[in-house]
Scaffold this motif. Structure first.
Motif, PDB file in Angstrom:
ATOM      1  N   MET A 112       0.883  -1.098  -0.086  1.00  0.00           N
ATOM      2  CA  MET A 112      -0.093   0.041  -0.001  1.00  0.00           C
ATOM      3  C   MET A 112       0.896   1.180   0.231  1.00  0.00           C
ATOM      4  O   MET A 112       2.045   1.020   0.472  1.00  0.00           O
ATOM      5  CB  MET A 112      -0.992  -0.104   1.249  1.00  0.00           C
ATOM      6  CG  MET A 112      -1.735   1.279   1.268  1.00  0.00           C
ATOM      7  SD  MET A 112      -2.868   1.075   2.781  1.00  0.00           S
ATOM      8  CE  MET A 112      -4.334   0.935   1.701  1.00  0.00           C
ATOM      9  N   LYS A 113       0.531   2.212  -0.680  1.00  0.00           N
ATOM     10  CA  LYS A 113       1.095   3.532  -0.663  1.00  0.00           C
ATOM     11  C   LYS A 113       1.020   4.305   0.527  1.00  0.00           C
ATOM     12  O   LYS A 113       0.119   4.088   1.285  1.00  0.00           O
ATOM     13  CB  LYS A 113       0.545   4.427  -1.737  1.00  0.00           C
ATOM     14  CG  LYS A 113       0.784   3.609  -3.124  1.00  0.00           C
ATOM     15  CD  LYS A 113       1.243   4.670  -4.285  1.00  0.00           C
ATOM     16  CE  LYS A 113       1.265   4.136  -5.568  1.00  0.00           C
ATOM     17  NZ  LYS A 113       2.515   4.044  -6.132  1.00  0.00           N
ATOM     18  N   LYS A 114       1.926   5.249   0.945  1.00  0.00           N
ATOM     19  CA  LYS A 114       2.134   5.935   2.013  1.00  0.00           C
ATOM     20  C   LYS A 114       0.988   6.919   1.920  1.00  0.00           C
ATOM     21  O   LYS A 114       0.881   7.512   0.938  1.00  0.00           O
ATOM     22  CB  LYS A 114       3.581   6.417   2.404  1.00  0.00           C
ATOM     23  CG  LYS A 114       4.509   5.669   2.765  1.00  0.00           C
ATOM     24  CD  LYS A 114       5.786   6.301   2.815  1.00  0.00           C
ATOM     25  CE  LYS A 114       7.011   5.400   3.194  1.00  0.00           C
ATOM     26  NZ  LYS A 114       8.106   6.110   3.555  1.00  0.00           N
ATOM     27  N   ILE A 115       0.352   7.437   2.935  1.00  0.00           N
ATOM     28  CA  ILE A 115      -0.628   8.622   3.081  1.00  0.00           C
ATOM     29  C   ILE A 115      -0.221   9.210   4.119  1.00  0.00           C
ATOM     30  O   ILE A 115       0.086   8.836   5.382  1.00  0.00           O
ATOM     31  CB  ILE A 115      -1.942   7.888   3.403  1.00  0.00           C
ATOM     32  CG1 ILE A 115      -2.427   6.883   2.271  1.00  0.00           C
ATOM     33  CG2 ILE A 115      -2.841   9.101   3.608  1.00  0.00           C
ATOM     34  CD1 ILE A 115      -3.841   6.350   2.566  1.00  0.00           C
ATOM     35  N   CYS A 116      -0.002  10.517   4.042  1.00  0.00           N
ATOM     36  CA  CYS A 116       0.232  11.714   5.005  1.00  0.00           C
ATOM     37  C   CYS A 116      -0.626  12.507   5.265  1.00  0.00           C
ATOM     38  O   CYS A 116      -1.540  13.088   4.259  1.00  0.00           O
ATOM     39  CB  CYS A 116       1.767  12.385   4.397  1.00  0.00           C
ATOM     40  SG  CYS A 116       3.021  11.318   4.281  1.00  0.00           S
ATOM     41  N   ILE A 137       3.722  20.704   7.826  1.00  0.00           N
ATOM     42  CA  ILE A 137       4.336  19.730   8.712  1.00  0.00           C
ATOM     43  C   ILE A 137       3.256  18.699   8.407  1.00  0.00           C
ATOM     44  O   ILE A 137       1.856  18.925   8.427  1.00  0.00           O
ATOM     45  CB  ILE A 137       4.132  20.140  10.270  1.00  0.00           C
ATOM     46  CG1 ILE A 137       5.225  21.117  10.362  1.00  0.00           C
ATOM     47  CG2 ILE A 137       4.460  19.046  11.152  1.00  0.00           C
ATOM     48  CD1 ILE A 137       5.323  21.907  11.812  1.00  0.00           C
ATOM     49  N   LEU A 138       3.759  17.478   8.132  1.00  0.00           N
ATOM     50  CA  LEU A 138       2.780  16.183   7.908  1.00  0.00           C
ATOM     51  C   LEU A 138       3.204  15.182   8.953  1.00  0.00           C
ATOM     52  O   LEU A 138       4.244  15.131   9.541  1.00  0.00           O
ATOM     53  CB  LEU A 138       3.197  15.865   6.468  1.00  0.00           C
ATOM     54  CG  LEU A 138       2.846  17.019   5.390  1.00  0.00           C
ATOM     55  CD1 LEU A 138       4.087  17.552   4.924  1.00  0.00           C
ATOM     56  CD2 LEU A 138       2.016  16.241   4.191  1.00  0.00           C
ATOM     57  N   GLN A 139       2.397  14.189   8.905  1.00  0.00           N
ATOM     58  CA  GLN A 139       2.525  13.035   9.652  1.00  0.00           C
ATOM     59  C   GLN A 139       1.917  11.635   8.742  1.00  0.00           C
ATOM     60  O   GLN A 139       0.929  11.804   8.127  1.00  0.00           O
ATOM     61  CB  GLN A 139       2.025  13.047  11.093  1.00  0.00           C
ATOM     62  CG  GLN A 139       1.932  11.811  11.881  1.00  0.00           C
ATOM     63  CD  GLN A 139       1.170  11.981  13.167  1.00  0.00           C
ATOM     64  OE1 GLN A 139       0.295  12.646  13.367  1.00  0.00           O
ATOM     65  NE2 GLN A 139       1.981  11.198  14.321  1.00  0.00           N
ATOM     66  N   GLU A 140       2.875  10.879   8.672  1.00  0.00           N
ATOM     67  CA  GLU A 140       2.447   9.699   7.891  1.00  0.00           C
ATOM     68  C   GLU A 140       1.392   8.880   8.877  1.00  0.00           C
ATOM     69  O   GLU A 140       1.660   8.724  10.055  1.00  0.00           O
ATOM     70  CB  GLU A 140       3.712   8.554   7.589  1.00  0.00           C
ATOM     71  CG  GLU A 140       3.465   7.458   6.712  1.00  0.00           C
ATOM     72  CD  GLU A 140       4.460   6.690   6.372  1.00  0.00           C
ATOM     73  OE1 GLU A 140       4.364   5.453   6.146  1.00  0.00           O
ATOM     74  OE2 GLU A 140       5.663   7.141   6.574  1.00  0.00           O
ATOM     75  N   ARG A 141       0.583   8.504   8.108  1.00  0.00           N
ATOM     76  CA  ARG A 141      -0.655   7.687   8.831  1.00  0.00           C
ATOM     77  C   ARG A 141      -0.275   6.477   9.504  1.00  0.00           C
ATOM     78  O   ARG A 141       0.696   5.545   9.066  1.00  0.00           O
ATOM     79  CB  ARG A 141      -1.668   7.176   7.652  1.00  0.00           C
ATOM     80  CG  ARG A 141      -3.077   6.631   8.355  1.00  0.00           C
ATOM     81  CD  ARG A 141      -4.035   6.547   7.455  1.00  0.00           C
ATOM     82  NE  ARG A 141      -5.183   5.902   7.769  1.00  0.00           N
ATOM     83  CZ  ARG A 141      -5.785   4.729   7.443  1.00  0.00           C
ATOM     84  NH1 ARG A 141      -5.460   4.305   6.296  1.00  0.00           N
ATOM     85  NH2 ARG A 141      -6.809   4.341   8.098  1.00  0.00           N
TER      86      ARG A 141
END
Length: 104
Positions: free
Chosen positions: A1-5, A30-34
């Motif tokens: 599965m692809k990363k989702i941020c 600023i992001l956070q990977e799920r």
């Protein structure tokens, strides 16, 4: 599965002059990977681009109007590997330190 941020925070730094009088305008996302606990930052710089369309033509010439567009572009001055942290506050602090270091 692809990363989702998820985009957690967005900060716009007040425009400032540096060096030869050039004005810099930065945006920090600023992001956070799920599912992960690490936060990371992406830095964009607001740039002005002069756009002149070539179509439609009038008697073989492009139209006379010109459009100056403000566009956010990814800034490569900031090392993305150094803009990581356990909280969005930590990423913001690292960004502000990096700005001071680059422009002082």
């Amino acid at each position: 599965m692809k990363k989702i941020c998820e985009q957690v925070k967005v900060f716009d730094l007040e425009p400032f002059e540096a060096g030869d009088g050039e004005t810099f305008r930065f945006r920090l996302e600023i992001l956070q990977e799920r599912g992960e606990k690490i936060f990371f930052g992406k830095v964009y710089r607001l740039e002005t681009y002069r756009l002149q369309p070539t179509f439609p033509q009038s008697q073989g010439n492009p139209p006379d109007w010109i459009n100056d567009a403000l566009i956010f572009v990814m800034d490569e001055m900031f090392d993305p590997d150094k803009l990581k942290g356990q909280s969005w506050n930590e990423v913001l602090e690292k960004f502000l330190i990096a700005v001071d270091k680059i422009f002082s």
